[in-house]
Motif scaffolding. Structure first.
Motif: not given
Length: 188
Positions: A61-66, A78-86, A90-96, A186-187
């Motif tokens: 899915l389209p995403r922004i990584e922080v 994560f942003f679902h298709y057809g959703g609003s901009k920004n 969905e959120f995902e936190m992981i260790n680098i 869920e998408s």
């Protein structure tokens, strides 16, 4: 007759009281003040031009990584298709780790750690996480890695309030320490 009424009343109260101990999922709704399905909070934390940092990769899915201040954690929005901009779905936190390649459009935050609205963060123990979220999870274990999954379907008041299909929280623990945490709608 009074004895039967008293006994049946006590049975009813006992059944009702035990039913009230059922633990419902307490959904997570934000990470570091970025709130699910709320474009204003995303823009407040990441800036009005945050959408220019979004990308798609490998069929995701389209995403922004922080990235956090120390460069040790990543937060994927994560942003679902057809959703609003920004408006994060969905959120995902992981260790680098050493295999992670920082994308050129990554956003750097001055925060040292990512923390959810339920005070969940990478490094928390399984015991502490379960105290916060409850026991209504499904578990799978493979060696020293355990995965917990919490879900809420379309009958949930929380899911209905957002007019969504379903909600999840997924946790990955290594040696009982949280190393990956994701949640959202869920998408379809």
């Amino acid at each position: 007759m009074k004895a039967i009424f008293l006994i049946s009343s006590l049975l009813f109260l006992t059944v009702t009281a035990s039913g009230q101990h059922h633990e419902d999922l307490k959904p997570d709704t934000a990470v570091n003040n970025i709130t699910i399905n709320d474009y204003k909070s995303t823009e407040l934390v990441l800036g009005k031009n945050s959408w220019s940092k979004q990308f798609e990769q490998a069929g995701s899915l389209p995403r922004i990584e922080v990235v956090n201040k120390t460069g040790t954690q990543i937060l994927r929005l994560f942003f679902h298709y057809g959703g609003s901009k920004n408006s994060v779905d969905e959120f995902e936190m992981i260790n680098i780790d050493s295999a992670y390649k920082i994308p050129k459009q990554v956003v750097h935050l001055k925060d040292g750690q990512f923390i959810t609205s339920n005070k969940i963060y990478l490094g928390i123990t399984k015991e502490d996480l379960v105290k916060k979220l409850g026991n209504s999870y499904k578990s799978s274990i493979n060696g020293n890695v355990e995965r917990l999954v919490y879900t809420a379907d379309s009958k949930s008041n929380f899911v209905r309030r957002y007019n969504q299909h379903g909600y999840y929280i997924r946790c990955v623990f290594k040696d009982d320490i949280l190393i990956k945490y994701s949640f959202g709608f869920e998408s379809l």
